[in-house]
Design a protein around this motif. Sequence first.
Motif, PDB file in Angstrom:
ATOM      1  N   SER A 194       0.846  -1.200   0.000  1.00 20.13           N
ATOM      2  CA  SER A 194       0.000   0.000   0.000  1.00 20.13           C
ATOM      3  C   SER A 194       0.873   1.239   0.000  1.00 20.13           C
ATOM      4  O   SER A 194       1.357   1.685   1.053  1.00 20.13           O
ATOM      5  CB  SER A 194      -0.922  -0.004   1.226  1.00 20.13           C
ATOM      6  N   LEU A 195       1.088   1.813  -1.180  1.00 17.40           N
ATOM      7  CA  LEU A 195       1.955   2.971  -1.339  1.00 17.40           C
ATOM      8  C   LEU A 195       1.120   4.197  -1.695  1.00 17.40           C
ATOM      9  O   LEU A 195       0.276   4.138  -2.594  1.00 17.40           O
ATOM     10  CB  LEU A 195       2.983   2.702  -2.442  1.00 17.40           C
ATOM     11  N   PRO A 196       1.341   5.328  -1.019  1.00 18.01           N
ATOM     12  CA  PRO A 196       0.514   6.514  -1.275  1.00 18.01           C
ATOM     13  C   PRO A 196       0.850   7.189  -2.595  1.00 18.01           C
ATOM     14  O   PRO A 196       2.015   7.339  -2.955  1.00 18.01           O
ATOM     15  CB  PRO A 196       0.859   7.426  -0.097  1.00 18.01           C
ATOM     16  N   ALA A 197      -0.180   7.577  -3.331  1.00 13.72           N
ATOM     17  CA  ALA A 197      -0.015   8.344  -4.568  1.00 13.72           C
ATOM     18  C   ALA A 197      -1.058   9.451  -4.577  1.00 13.72           C
ATOM     19  O   ALA A 197      -2.230   9.214  -4.276  1.00 13.72           O
ATOM     20  CB  ALA A 197      -0.173   7.444  -5.795  1.00 13.72           C
ATOM     21  N   GLY A 198      -0.636  10.644  -4.919  1.00 15.85           N
ATOM     22  CA  GLY A 198      -1.544  11.783  -4.899  1.00 15.85           C
ATOM     23  C   GLY A 198      -2.492  11.824  -6.073  1.00 15.85           C
ATOM     24  O   GLY A 198      -3.522  12.506  -6.017  1.00 15.85           O
ATOM     25  N   ARG A 199      -2.165  11.116  -7.129  1.00 18.07           N
ATOM     26  CA  ARG A 199      -3.032  11.111  -8.307  1.00 18.07           C
ATOM     27  C   ARG A 199      -2.797   9.841  -9.100  1.00 18.07           C
ATOM     28  O   ARG A 199      -1.838   9.099  -8.845  1.00 18.07           O
ATOM     29  CB  ARG A 199      -2.754  12.328  -9.190  1.00 18.07           C
ATOM     30  N   VAL A 200      -3.672   9.592 -10.050  1.00 17.59           N
ATOM     31  CA  VAL A 200      -3.521   8.452 -10.949  1.00 17.59           C
ATOM     32  C   VAL A 200      -2.948   8.961 -12.258  1.00 17.59           C
ATOM     33  O   VAL A 200      -3.503   9.881 -12.870  1.00 17.59           O
ATOM     34  CB  VAL A 200      -4.863   7.738 -11.191  1.00 17.59           C
ATOM     35  N   PHE A 201      -1.855   8.365 -12.669  1.00 21.70           N
ATOM     36  CA  PHE A 201      -1.117   8.864 -13.820  1.00 21.70           C
ATOM     37  C   PHE A 201      -1.565   8.181 -15.107  1.00 21.70           C
ATOM     38  O   PHE A 201      -1.361   6.976 -15.289  1.00 21.70           O
ATOM     39  CB  PHE A 201       0.381   8.630 -13.606  1.00 21.70           C
ATOM     40  N   GLY A 202      -2.225   8.930 -16.005  1.00 24.91           N
ATOM     41  CA  GLY A 202      -2.474   8.475 -17.374  1.00 24.91           C
ATOM     42  C   GLY A 202      -3.285   7.208 -17.524  1.00 24.91           C
ATOM     43  O   GLY A 202      -3.148   6.506 -18.519  1.00 24.91           O
ATOM     44  N   LEU A 203      -4.154   6.874 -16.543  1.00 22.16           N
ATOM     45  CA  LEU A 203      -4.871   5.609 -16.573  1.00 22.16           C
ATOM     46  C   LEU A 203      -6.379   5.787 -16.540  1.00 22.16           C
ATOM     47  O   LEU A 203      -7.115   4.867 -16.180  1.00 22.16           O
ATOM     48  CB  LEU A 203      -4.428   4.729 -15.394  1.00 22.16           C
ATOM     49  N   SER A 204      -6.853   6.961 -16.916  1.00 25.15           N
ATOM     50  CA  SER A 204      -8.284   7.255 -16.800  1.00 25.15           C
ATOM     51  C   SER A 204      -9.126   6.296 -17.625  1.00 25.15           C
ATOM     52  O   SER A 204     -10.142   5.765 -17.144  1.00 25.15           O
ATOM     53  CB  SER A 204      -8.562   8.697 -17.238  1.00 25.15           C
ATOM     54  N   ASP A 205      -8.741   6.035 -18.866  1.00 27.81           N
ATOM     55  CA  ASP A 205      -9.526   5.130 -19.708  1.00 27.81           C
ATOM     56  C   ASP A 205      -9.526   3.715 -19.149  1.00 27.81           C
ATOM     57  O   ASP A 205     -10.542   3.018 -19.210  1.00 27.81           O
ATOM     58  CB  ASP A 205      -8.975   5.126 -21.135  1.00 27.81           C
ATOM     59  N   PHE A 206      -8.406   3.302 -18.584  1.00 26.55           N
ATOM     60  CA  PHE A 206      -8.303   1.949 -18.045  1.00 26.55           C
ATOM     61  C   PHE A 206      -9.242   1.740 -16.852  1.00 26.55           C
ATOM     62  O   PHE A 206      -9.750   0.635 -16.643  1.00 26.55           O
ATOM     63  CB  PHE A 206      -6.865   1.671 -17.613  1.00 26.55           C
ATOM     64  N   MET A 207      -9.495   2.784 -16.080  1.00 26.13           N
ATOM     65  CA  MET A 207     -10.245   2.620 -14.834  1.00 26.13           C
ATOM     66  C   MET A 207     -11.728   2.339 -15.060  1.00 26.13           C
ATOM     67  O   MET A 207     -12.404   1.876 -14.160  1.00 26.13           O
ATOM     68  CB  MET A 207     -10.068   3.845 -13.940  1.00 26.13           C
ATOM     69  N   GLY A 208     -12.253   2.589 -16.256  1.00 27.38           N
ATOM     70  CA  GLY A 208     -13.646   2.258 -16.539  1.00 27.38           C
ATOM     71  C   GLY A 208     -14.618   3.355 -16.168  1.00 27.38           C
ATOM     72  O   GLY A 208     -14.245   4.427 -15.674  1.00 27.38           O
ATOM     73  N   GLU A 209     -15.903   3.079 -16.399  1.00 27.67           N
ATOM     74  CA  GLU A 209     -16.949   4.070 -16.153  1.00 27.67           C
ATOM     75  C   GLU A 209     -17.319   4.118 -14.683  1.00 27.67           C
ATOM     76  O   GLU A 209     -17.266   3.110 -13.964  1.00 27.67           O
ATOM     77  CB  GLU A 209     -18.192   3.734 -16.984  1.00 27.67           C
ATOM     78  N   GLU A 210     -17.737   5.300 -14.249  1.00 29.20           N
ATOM     79  CA  GLU A 210     -18.126   5.506 -12.861  1.00 29.20           C
ATOM     80  C   GLU A 210     -19.340   4.652 -12.514  1.00 29.20           C
ATOM     81  O   GLU A 210     -20.314   4.587 -13.256  1.00 29.20           O
ATOM     82  CB  GLU A 210     -18.455   6.986 -12.627  1.00 29.20           C
ATOM     83  N   GLY A 211     -19.268   3.949 -11.359  1.00 32.15           N
ATOM     84  CA  GLY A 211     -20.422   3.228 -10.839  1.00 32.15           C
ATOM     85  C   GLY A 211     -20.725   1.901 -11.504  1.00 32.15           C
ATOM     86  O   GLY A 211     -21.721   1.258 -11.159  1.00 32.15           O
TER      87      GLY A 211
END
Length: 510
Positions: A194-211
């Motif tokens: 579990s490593l802290p990251a302040g943001r997600v880098f360049g992976l918005s499309d990979f994460m899928g649709e909200e909900g």
Amino acid sequence: MPTDPRLTRLDENRVRVNNPHGIGATLFANKEVPVESGAVTELIEMLALQNTARQFAKAAPGSFDHDPEILRVAVTPDFHKARGIPVGTVLATRGYMVPQAIGNDINCGMRLHTTTLRPDDVTARIDDLETAFRHIFFEGGRDIPMTRGQRHAMFTGGLEKMLSETRRVGEGLWPLVRELGVADQLDRVERRGSLPAGRVFGLSDFMGEEGRLSRDGQIGSIGGGNHFVEIQRVEKVLDGTVAHAWGLKSGTVTVMVHTGSVGIGHLCGGHYRDVVRKLHPQQLKHPDNGIFILPEGDRHRAHAESFWDALHNAANFAYANRMFLAVMAAAGMRQVFGDHVGYDLVYDAPHNFMWKEQIDGEEAILHRKGATPARGFDAMAGTPFAYHGEPVLVPGSMGASSFVMVGQGNNESMASASHGAGRMLSRGESMRGFDDEFRKFMEQFRVVTPTDLRRADVRQRPDILNKKLEQIKQEAPFAYKGIGPVVNTLTEAGIARPVVELVPLMTIKG
């Protein structure tokens, strides 16, 4: 080990790597460990980073908080040539990072579980296990649905945050994740995965649709090369006290997972390889060794902080990937043997990553490329390993013995050990000859691949069969150093002590 004028033997297990930069560099290798000349050349050329950093500081003031320096280098016995920085290199720097020292396979590492099965159980049902594993790993059976919120939690907070977001998910593998108590065993994962990251880098499309729950092709994937999931048995107990503490009894069936961040790491690593090239001062020629640095000073602070976020995104994914692969193996075993199969985590640790640690009394960036942490009991305070030391997982080549060792916190190696046997032949070299050895290996050992080599129609298609066999041959035992001299060096040099020897029963390869 052949004589190389650039190497000076210090004792039975240590060799000094002489270099024109005056950098302390120790190779741990006894006389039985092969050392390739090309790897020595690559290491010495890499040490020109010292000049790169000093020239950078003069050309771009404000780039460093401290005078940039290579503080120390150690090299593990599985040392072999790679692409600019040899595998087995442990590099401590002050004031800057070297993204190429990690490359694209960010947080490649090992995970080991014990089971309640016995070796005879596995051998009696090995065909059924192969069928179950092939479906789960390669034929659409992995079934890991996640929401955008879960993926965001995974990337920014690792296993702790992801598991806290998945309590209500009842589909796919999630019920088994909860049943196996994965969330209760995070103290057996390096930095709790579990490593802290302040943001997600360049992976918005990979994460899928909200909900919405969705499935992707990355999580739960083994990857190629020498990555694997292997079913093993404890063949010999070499340190009874530690083995008992870790649940490693003679005859215990274990599951070892070796993989990393696959496509996610490739995205992050590739991006920062381009970034550091652009940051290099324009008035300076590019380094001859092709290795660029990322300073941590004010001038490039934003890039450095963004790099740590991207690094942690990929590393958190790798921790989750190994966890899911282990759960998938458990699912296959339960499909064959029933839900009574017990499954406990021994340890999970990276061997391709960066740490901020104290080296020689000052904070340094510690890069381990194909080298695993091997800290002693004092450094493991607050974990289940405080009384013995850190578990060190040292796999052999496919079909050969692996070892579980316990770290001794060796200062000269910067508490680092081998991550395996190490290649002796390149993948291309392993393809030429060795036909008899490979045939015997395939007759004696079970390898589960996406292609079912048992099927008659596959055996009637030499084009398909030969292509898959070529991939397996690249990772066959004759392509690697013997694991014995590597383990002996680690032991006699005081880096790690052997706990148990594991022998493989079957290997799952991507």
